[in-house]
Write a protein that holds these residues in place. Structure first.
Motif, mmCIF file in Angstrom:
data_model
loop_
_atom_site.group_PDB
_atom_site.id
_atom_site.type_symbol
_atom_site.label_atom_id
_atom_site.label_comp_id
_atom_site.label_asym_id
_atom_site.label_seq_id
_atom_site.Cartn_x
_atom_site.Cartn_y
_atom_site.Cartn_z
ATOM 1 N N TYR A 190 41.820 3.775 -19.702
ATOM 2 C CA TYR A 190 42.765 4.825 -19.322
ATOM 3 C C TYR A 190 42.239 5.593 -18.102
ATOM 4 C CZ TYR A 190 45.958 8.769 -19.653
ATOM 5 O OH TYR A 190 46.895 9.728 -19.385
ATOM 6 N N LEU A 248 44.021 5.840 -14.456
ATOM 7 C CA LEU A 248 44.332 7.108 -13.777
ATOM 8 C C LEU A 248 43.726 7.135 -12.380
ATOM 9 C CD1 LEU A 248 43.859 9.833 -16.543
ATOM 10 C CD2 LEU A 248 45.997 9.121 -15.455
ATOM 11 N N GLN A 260 40.652 11.064 -25.408
ATOM 12 C CA GLN A 260 41.776 10.419 -24.729
ATOM 13 C C GLN A 260 43.018 11.305 -24.814
ATOM 14 O OE1 GLN A 260 42.202 6.289 -24.841
ATOM 15 N NE2 GLN A 260 44.289 6.338 -24.061
ATOM 16 N N LYS A 261 43.265 11.892 -25.993
ATOM 17 C CA LYS A 261 44.433 12.778 -26.141
ATOM 18 C C LYS A 261 44.322 13.980 -25.195
ATOM 19 C CE LYS A 261 46.523 11.615 -30.488
ATOM 20 N NZ LYS A 261 46.146 10.256 -30.369
ATOM 21 N N MET A 301 51.342 12.627 -13.966
ATOM 22 C CA MET A 301 51.766 11.250 -13.689
ATOM 23 C C MET A 301 53.288 11.141 -13.717
ATOM 24 S SD MET A 301 48.914 10.005 -12.935
ATOM 25 C CE MET A 301 49.466 8.340 -12.583
ATOM 26 N N SER A 302 53.933 11.879 -14.613
ATOM 27 C CA SER A 302 55.403 11.868 -14.646
ATOM 28 C C SER A 302 55.980 12.366 -13.330
ATOM 29 C CB SER A 302 55.926 12.754 -15.794
ATOM 30 O OG SER A 302 55.628 12.175 -17.015
ATOM 31 N N GLU A 361 45.139 12.696 -21.758
ATOM 32 C CA GLU A 361 46.572 12.392 -21.667
ATOM 33 C C GLU A 361 47.403 13.670 -21.560
ATOM 34 O OE1 GLU A 361 47.213 10.070 -25.184
ATOM 35 O OE2 GLU A 361 46.650 8.194 -24.201
ATOM 36 N N THR A 362 47.020 14.696 -22.311
ATOM 37 C CA THR A 362 47.758 15.964 -22.295
ATOM 38 C C THR A 362 47.762 16.554 -20.889
ATOM 39 O OG1 THR A 362 47.247 16.384 -24.621
ATOM 40 C CG2 THR A 362 47.838 18.292 -23.296
ATOM 41 N N ALA A 377 47.023 14.688 -18.027
ATOM 42 C CA ALA A 377 47.470 13.707 -17.030
ATOM 43 C C ALA A 377 48.960 13.369 -17.114
ATOM 44 C CB ALA A 377 46.654 12.423 -17.164
ATOM 45 N N ASN A 378 49.509 13.303 -18.322
ATOM 46 C CA ASN A 378 50.894 12.828 -18.458
ATOM 47 C C ASN A 378 51.912 13.619 -17.634
ATOM 48 O OD1 ASN A 378 50.160 10.657 -20.014
ATOM 49 N ND2 ASN A 378 50.712 11.594 -21.952
ATOM 50 N N PRO A 379 51.882 14.959 -17.647
ATOM 51 C CA PRO A 379 52.859 15.685 -16.818
ATOM 52 C C PRO A 379 52.683 15.402 -15.325
ATOM 53 C CG PRO A 379 51.780 17.176 -18.390
ATOM 54 C CD PRO A 379 51.077 15.854 -18.472
ATOM 55 N N TYR A 406 55.516 9.638 -10.611
ATOM 56 C CA TYR A 406 56.417 8.494 -10.713
ATOM 57 C C TYR A 406 57.876 8.891 -10.516
ATOM 58 C CZ TYR A 406 52.489 5.544 -11.747
ATOM 59 O OH TYR A 406 51.303 4.850 -11.637
#
Length: 111
Positions: free
Chosen positions: A41, A45, A92-93, A103-104, A96-97, A99-101, A107
């Protein structure tokens, strides 16, 4: 003669040992899988934020934040190479918490 044969107790102990080691092996396998998943992961990233096609889509502050988070996580992994499965999953969580916003946004902007 029966002197070459294992006793019932010896056989039972061997079976118990085999079960114990099987459980330990399974836990080790799960721990390694969780560590690999986290490392993959982080690699993903890093690759995304360094991708020339996406570099114009990410703000410098978001890039710095992701870079810092990945670096801190990598350092944690290096310091805690014998961490338990749930610790790797928790790390990882956390990543992700954060990175996800970001990365969204990247993209969505890349479309």
């Amino acid at each position: 003669t029966n002197t070459d044969r294992l006793s019932k107790d010896q056989i039972e102990k061997m079976v118990q040992d085999a079960e114990k080691y099987r459980d330990q092996d399974k836990k080790t396998e799960e721990r390694i899988a969780a560590k690999n998943k986290l490392e993959n992961y982080m690699y993903s990233l890093r690759h995304s934020i360094d991708d020339p096609k996406l570099k114009d889509k990410i703000s410098s502050s978001d890039k710095e934040e992701l870079d810092r988070a990945v670096k801190e996580t990598q350092e944690w992994v290096e310091r805690n190479e014998h961490a338990e499965t749930d610790e790797y999953e928790h790390k990882q969580k956390e990543l992700e918490t954060l990175a996800n916003p970001i990365m969204s946004k990247i993209y969505q902007g890349a479309e």
